[in-house]
Each structure stands twice: as C-alpha cells, then as structure tokens.
Design an enzyme around this catalytic site. Structure first.
Site, short mmCIF file in Angstrom:
data_model
loop_
_atom_site.label_atom_id
_atom_site.label_comp_id
_atom_site.label_asym_id
_atom_site.label_seq_id
_atom_site.Cartn_x
_atom_site.Cartn_y
_atom_site.Cartn_z
N GLU A 271 0.83 -1.21 0.00
CA GLU A 271 0.00 0.00 0.00
C GLU A 271 0.87 1.26 0.00
O GLU A 271 0.69 2.17 0.82
CB GLU A 271 -0.99 -0.03 1.18
N GLU B 32 -4.51 -9.30 -1.28
CA GLU B 32 -4.82 -9.08 0.14
C GLU B 32 -6.26 -8.61 0.27
O GLU B 32 -6.66 -7.59 -0.28
CB GLU B 32 -3.87 -8.04 0.76
#
Ligand SMILES: *[C@@H]1O[C@H](CO)[C@@H](O)[C@H](O)[C@H]1NC(C)=O
Ligand SMILES: *[C@@H]1O[C@H](CO)[C@@H](O)[C@H](O)[C@H]1NC(C)=O
Length: 487
Positions: free
Chosen positions: A217, A320
């Site tokens: 991220e 994820e």
C-alpha cells in the site's frame, strides 16, 4: 416466489420431468462455455503476524493448507486447501548500529513487529554476522508446513524496509505518514535485502518464491511512525519505479532471473490503476504481475484494472483481502465482484487468525489465544476447496454465480449465493458442447451466511437435460460439481 416443496419432490422432478418447464426456478443463470477469464492459480493467505505467533501449530497448517478434515475446538473442520502463502520479510531488529536503535511507534502492536534478517549495513554478504538467519522461526515453520501440505505458490513481500534503511529509523513510516521513508542511498539496499532472502530461501529453506513484492500500500498516506500500529512505508510512484528496477537487477545478479516482480499492492483498485498508469515503461516492463488489495470492497473500477493488466499482458492477483464481517456475507459479495469484474487469477486472504471478526479463525496474536472457527471460514471453503489451480474461470452468467472448468477432469464447478428471498436457482449449461449427463448426480455443498449450515454436503440434486436447479434459502452459498462437461 416462495415454494415449500420438499427435496423429494425436487429429486423426482429432476429425474422424471426434464420436459417440465423449469419455471419453478425463480432465477436462471446461463453459464458461458466460451469465456476465459484466466487460469486459476489458487486461493491463499498472507503469513506475517498470525504465522509468526502460531507458526508451531500443525493443526492450523492442516486447516489452512490441506483439504483434510481436522479436529479443532471440538468440531470436525474441513481444510481450506490454500495453495498460496505470502511470506513477510520483516523490518525489525533490536540491535544497535553505532549507537542507533530502531525507533518504535508508541502504538505499535508487538505481534506486528516482524524480525529482519539483515541487522546492519556493514555487510551485504548473507554469510556475514550482519545477517541472522535464525530469527522469525515460526513464520518460516508455517511456510514449510504449508509447502508440506501442498502449497505450491509462494510470494515474498515487504511491509517496510528494515528500520535502519528508513529516514527516521522507524519501520512504521515517516513522521507525517505521507513522505517516503526509505533513505535515498538505500533504494538499492531494500532490493538487496529482498533478493538475498529469495536466494537464501531457495538454497536453505526449500522454498522458491515465485514472486517478490517490495511494497505494501505504498501510495497510501497512513504509514505514520508516530501513530502506526504495524510496519508500513510510503513510496511515491517514481521511487517505486526505481526500487523495481533495482530489484530486477539484484534478483538477476543472484541467478533469480525467473523470479517475478509483483507490484504495487495498493490498497484499492483505483489506486492500483493510477499507480500503474504512472509507473513508467521501464518499471511496468519489469513487473510481471499487478497485485492489488481488495479494501475498496463494493467500490472502484475493478473492470478498468483488469483491462489495463490484460492489455499489458500482466497477471493480476487480489493479493490481500480482509474485513471484520465474520458472517461471511461481505466476503462472498467481494469474491463475486472480483470474479465478475477484476478476474484475478489468485485470491489471498490477509490474516487467517485475528480478532474482531477479521480472522477466519478468531484469535489473539499477542495473547496467543485461539478461538472459534468463524462462519466466514466455511463460506470461503465453498470457493477455495472447489475452485482449484489450473481451472479456467468462466462467466457464470450472473452477479451471483462463479464458474470454473477443470479440463482434465471434465468437471464444471459452480458457486452461487442467494441474497434474495428463499427460492430455487436454475443453472443452464446448454452452451456447453457436453453439458453433463441428464439424470446424473450433482453433488452440492451448502453454507448459510451468518449462522446455520457449515459446508454441509448433499447428494440430492441431478441434471435434467442440460439444466439443474437447487433450493436456496435466503443467505445460502452453495457449490456444485457437474461431471462429464466439455466446453
Ligand atoms: C561505525 O562506527 C565505527 C567506529 O567508530 C566506524 O569505524 C564506522 O565507520 C561507523 N560505521 C558507520 C557506517 O557509520
Ligand atoms: C445482483 O444484482 C441485483 C440487481 O442489481 C442485486 O439486487 C443483487 O443483490 C445482486 N446480487 C449479488 C449476489 O450481488
């Protein structure tokens, strides 16, 4: 339409009344035989925290990485049969380097501090005392138990560069959350770290990482060293591109030219789109697979990301996914959306053990307590135990249906959910050159979202011509396996 008809009636209808209209089914979905949304690579889970906490528990390895039934907490629980494990290269160590020690966020959750193998900058040689290959034994143990149970696909991923490569020596992020935290003179060291682990794992752990992911991220603005509860690091897109180039060189230098680079594990589909568009041609050439996280849930342009990936000839994973909805409802919603619009070839849950509804099994990675198997676990079993590596993903024909085809076994797998009233759902296989055999048994498994049936198998459904149907209580998720099918 609400029907109170018994299963016996349904059974006899299926056997005798192929000529009756299937109007008893409230909705019909026609499975496409001509789509190819990719060859499935597997379901999986990231290791990191839960495996670093519970990595010596072989019964958990059985539950997550085998398909056998395991006794757990007084119940007989079917294994999920995950074939993918993502191993987390840690960023933490307790040594000091010339008087400097790691800076720890005051809110850091201890179970989220993952050990770094590389202790200091004195030497990049993995056999030097700058490296400690004994740390993180539990996460590594779960990795090898996963492999022993049949996991085939391994990814090495990083949440943050090792602390001493970071500007503030804090592996939870920069002091404002939005600035790059990798020192510019360590852009290559982060790549050296990951490539060295990949090389060492192949030589010493018996694990060949298919792919390496250097970021987690990275475009998000919440990797804050003053408030963070886990490892994390912001990288702007041009720094990502530099690190990707370095990673390619460092892998090649170690004889790992066939190890893929995955990127960038952005938090949302839309961030993945903008990162991909801005990464530049050199870096995008070196990325073999786009990894994206599923935290945009019902929002975001899954379809656009798929177009970009397939147009560029890149694989695409939902690498994820997680949420706090232990009922399994959100999980099904998002799996259905992913299969229908994102077309990933793998789907990886985040933490198998966690609290607050996030875990597939409830547990506390700090207190080391384990609790109940969540309903979400059984809901995921409906998909993961049946949609297996090598299958071709087809268009299920509706937003409530996923279809996968096993060309070796000539088997069609269908998973469907009913969020409407109790009703029959009708599955039309007439587009297949061989739509199974009329009258043949279609084994089915059912799980009720929220509570109720937990992966219960039934032998009561039969092909009727090129169709079959099944009664779905509201909230039911069902899996069917149709034999003798040819595209
Ligand atoms: C660490 O300290 C030693 C001894 O003062 C010095 O020789 C060495 O250059 C220092 N290393 C770094 C990387 O700062
Ligand atoms: C499918 O779409 C319909 C109409 O938009 C919606 O009501 C329904 O909830 C959707 N079903 C699923 C499983 O997403």
């Amino acid at each position: 339409m609400k029907l109170s008809t018994s299963r016996e009636w349904l059974f006899s209808l299926a056997l005798t009344a192929a000529t009756l209209p299937s109007a008893e089914a409230d909705m019909t979905t026609t499975i496409s035989s001509s789509t190819n949304w990719g060859t499935w690579e597997g379901f999986g889970v990231s290791l990191a925290w839960w495996a670093a906490a519970f990595g010596s528990h072989s019964e958990l390895a059985d539950l997550f990485f085998s398909t056998k039934t395991t006794s757990y907490n007084g119940a007989q629980v079917p294994g999920l049969g995950f074939t993918i494990a993502r191993y987390n290269a840690g960023a933490c160590s307790s040594n000091t380097i010339n008087g400097s020690a790691m800076v720890v966020s005051p809110k850091m959750i201890p179970s989220r501090q993952v050990d770094s193998y590389w202790l200091d900058w004195q030497s990049s040689s993995p056999s030097s005392s700058s490296w400690n290959w004994n740390v993180d034994a539990k996460q590594r143990n779960m990795l090898s138990m996963a492999k022993a149970r049949g996991a085939t696909t391994f990814e090495l991923f990083s949440n943050s560069p090792t602390w001493w490569m970071c500007i503030n020596h804090n592996p939870s992020g920069s002091n404002d959350g939005t600035s790059n935290n990798l020192q510019s003179w360590n852009y290559d060291q982060h790549a050296v770290y990951l490539a060295t682990i990949a090389q060492y794992a192949a030589a010493h752990w018996g694990v060949t990482f298919q792919s390496v992911e250097a970021f987690n991220e990275p475009s998000s603005g919440w990797w804050n060293g003053l408030t963070g509860t886990q490892e994390g690091c912001h990288f702007d897109v041009s720094t990502q591109a530099t690190v990707i180039g370095n990673l390619r060189s460092e892998l090649n230098r170690r004889g790992l030219g066939s190890t893929l680079i995955a990127s960038s594990d952005e938090n949302t589909y839309d961030l993945a789109i903008s990162t991909w568009k801005n990464l530049g041609s050199a870096a995008t050439r070196q990325v073999a697979r786009i990894n994206v996280h599923g935290y945009q849930y019902g929002q975001g342009r899954r379809d656009t990301l798929y177009s970009l990936a397939s147009g560029a000839g890149k694989r695409l994973w939902n690498s994820e996914y997680g949420e706090s909805d232990a009922t399994g409802r959100s999980l099904v919603d998002n799996l259905l959306l992913d299969f229908r619009w994102l077309h990933p070839t793998a789907w990886v849950y985040w933490q198998a053990i966690d609290g607050g509804g996030w875990g597939l099994i409830d547990g506390d990675n700090d207190k080391l307590t384990l609790g109940a198997v969540s309903q979400k676990y059984y809901v995921l079993a409906q998909f993961a135990r049946h949609i297996r590596p090598g299958m071709q993903i087809l268009d299920g024909g509706s937003n409530y249906t996923v279809a996968a085809y096993d060309s070796n076994a000539h088997k069609l797998v269908i998973v469907a959910a009913n969020w409407g009233p109790d009703q029959y759902l009708n599955f039309d296989l007439s587009h297949f050159s061989k739509p199974g055999v009329s009258g043949a048994l279609v084994p089915r498994w059912t799980t009720q979202v929220g509570s109720g049936a937990q992966y219960v198998s039934h032998s009561d459904t039969h092909m009727s011509g090129s169709k079959f149907w099944s009664y779905f209580p509201s909230g039911a998720v069902q899996t069917f396996e149709v034999a003798n099918v040819s595209l």
